[in-house]
Motif scaffolding. Structure first.
Motif, PDB file in Angstrom:
ATOM      1  N   PHE A 157       0.832  -1.191   0.000  1.00 32.15           N
ATOM      2  CA  PHE A 157       0.000   0.000   0.000  1.00 32.15           C
ATOM      3  C   PHE A 157       0.875   1.252   0.000  1.00 32.15           C
ATOM      4  CE2 PHE A 157      -3.246  -2.830   2.008  1.00 32.15           C
ATOM      5  CZ  PHE A 157      -4.135  -2.779   0.952  1.00 32.15           C
ATOM      6  N   THR A 158       1.949   1.167   0.733  1.00 25.67           N
ATOM      7  CA  THR A 158       2.841   2.303   0.852  1.00 25.67           C
ATOM      8  C   THR A 158       4.235   1.815   1.230  1.00 25.67           C
ATOM      9  OG1 THR A 158       3.208   4.418   1.948  1.00 25.67           O
ATOM     10  CG2 THR A 158       2.256   2.677   3.271  1.00 25.67           C
TER      11      THR A 158
ATOM     12  N   ARG B  82       6.082   3.847   3.232  1.00 20.52           N
ATOM     13  CA  ARG B  82       6.347   4.510   4.517  1.00 20.52           C
ATOM     14  C   ARG B  82       5.994   3.576   5.662  1.00 20.52           C
ATOM     15  NH1 ARG B  82       3.406   9.928   4.772  1.00 20.52           N
ATOM     16  NH2 ARG B  82       4.429   9.897   6.811  1.00 20.52           N
ATOM     17  N   ARG B  83       6.920   3.427   6.594  1.00 27.23           N
ATOM     18  CA  ARG B  83       6.746   2.500   7.717  1.00 27.23           C
ATOM     19  C   ARG B  83       5.568   2.901   8.605  1.00 27.23           C
ATOM     20  NH1 ARG B  83       6.837  -2.482   8.741  1.00 27.23           N
ATOM     21  NH2 ARG B  83       7.299  -2.985  10.875  1.00 27.23           N
ATOM     22  N   GLU B  84       5.352   4.199   8.797  1.00 31.11           N
ATOM     23  CA  GLU B  84       4.253   4.650   9.651  1.00 31.11           C
ATOM     24  C   GLU B  84       2.902   4.211   9.081  1.00 31.11           C
ATOM     25  OE1 GLU B  84       6.420   6.982   8.269  1.00 31.11           O
ATOM     26  OE2 GLU B  84       7.799   7.046   9.971  1.00 31.11           O
ATOM     27  N   LEU B  85       2.754   4.312   7.766  1.00 32.49           N
ATOM     28  CA  LEU B  85       1.493   3.906   7.154  1.00 32.49           C
ATOM     29  C   LEU B  85       1.336   2.390   7.129  1.00 32.49           C
ATOM     30  CD1 LEU B  85       1.186   6.475   4.236  1.00 32.49           C
ATOM     31  CD2 LEU B  85      -0.050   6.441   6.400  1.00 32.49           C
ATOM     32  N   GLN B  86       2.439   1.662   7.054  1.00 30.46           N
ATOM     33  CA  GLN B  86       2.361   0.201   7.143  1.00 30.46           C
ATOM     34  C   GLN B  86       1.890  -0.228   8.533  1.00 30.46           C
ATOM     35  OE1 GLN B  86       6.315  -0.957   6.044  1.00 30.46           O
ATOM     36  NE2 GLN B  86       5.815  -1.119   3.870  1.00 30.46           N
TER      37      GLN B  86
ATOM     38  N   LEU C  44       0.069   1.663  10.545  1.00 39.19           N
ATOM     39  CA  LEU C  44      -1.342   2.063  10.604  1.00 39.19           C
ATOM     40  C   LEU C  44      -2.220   1.024   9.928  1.00 39.19           C
ATOM     41  CD1 LEU C  44      -3.515   4.195  11.262  1.00 39.19           C
ATOM     42  CD2 LEU C  44      -3.041   5.167   8.997  1.00 39.19           C
ATOM     43  N   HIS C  45      -1.766   0.504   8.796  1.00 35.10           N
ATOM     44  CA  HIS C  45      -2.480  -0.559   8.088  1.00 35.10           C
ATOM     45  C   HIS C  45      -2.625  -1.790   8.977  1.00 35.10           C
ATOM     46  CE1 HIS C  45      -2.201  -4.212   5.464  1.00 35.10           C
ATOM     47  NE2 HIS C  45      -3.237  -3.630   4.898  1.00 35.10           N
TER      48      HIS C  45
ATOM     49  N   SER D 221       2.275  -6.514   6.243  1.00 32.08           N
ATOM     50  CA  SER D 221       2.498  -5.092   6.474  1.00 32.08           C
ATOM     51  C   SER D 221       3.394  -4.859   7.683  1.00 32.08           C
ATOM     52  CB  SER D 221       1.178  -4.356   6.646  1.00 32.08           C
ATOM     53  OG  SER D 221       0.526  -4.766   7.823  1.00 32.08           O
TER      54      SER D 221
END
Length: 90
Positions: free
Chosen positions: A15-16, A18-22, A24-25, A83
Motif C-alpha cells: 500500500f505504501t 512509509r513505515r508509519e502507514l504500514q 497504521l495498516h 504489512s
C-alpha cells in the motif's frame, strides 16, 4: 506441454513504502479482524443460548456466522503480517 516451471509464490504490491502507514495498516486491519471475530462470536452465542432462535432461519444464519471467521482468518492475518514485517510474498 509443460516446461517444468511452477509458481511457488505471488508478490503483492505494498500500500505504501512509509513505515508509519504500514503500521497504521496493521493496526487498522487488526481492529477490523477483532471486531469481526467479536461480532460473530456474540451472534453465535445469542443464537445458541436463546431457545426462541432455534428456527431454520437462525440455523442457517448460525452456519453463516460460523463460516465467516474461517474465511477472514485465511486472508487478514497474512495481510497484517505482510504489512508488519514489510514482506510482500504470499
Amino acid at each position: 506441454m509443460s516446461n517444468g516451471s511452477s509458481i511457488t509464490e505471488f508478490l503483492l504490491l505494498a500500500f505504501t513504502d512509509r513505515r508509519e502507514l504500514q503500521l497504521l495498516h496493521f493496526w487498522l486491519f487488526l481492529g477490523i479482524y477483532l471486531a469481526a471475530l467479536l461480532g460473530n462470536g456474540l451472534i453465535i452465542t445469542a443464537i445458541v443460548c436463546d431457545h426462541h432462535l432455534h428456527t431454520p432461519m437462525y440455523f442457517f444464519l448460525l452456519k453463516l456466522f460460523l463460516l465467516d471467521p474461517g474465511s477472514i482468518s485465511t486472508t487478514l492475518p497474512k495481510a497484517m503480517a505482510n504489512s508488519l514485517w514489510d514482506n510482500m510474498d504470499i
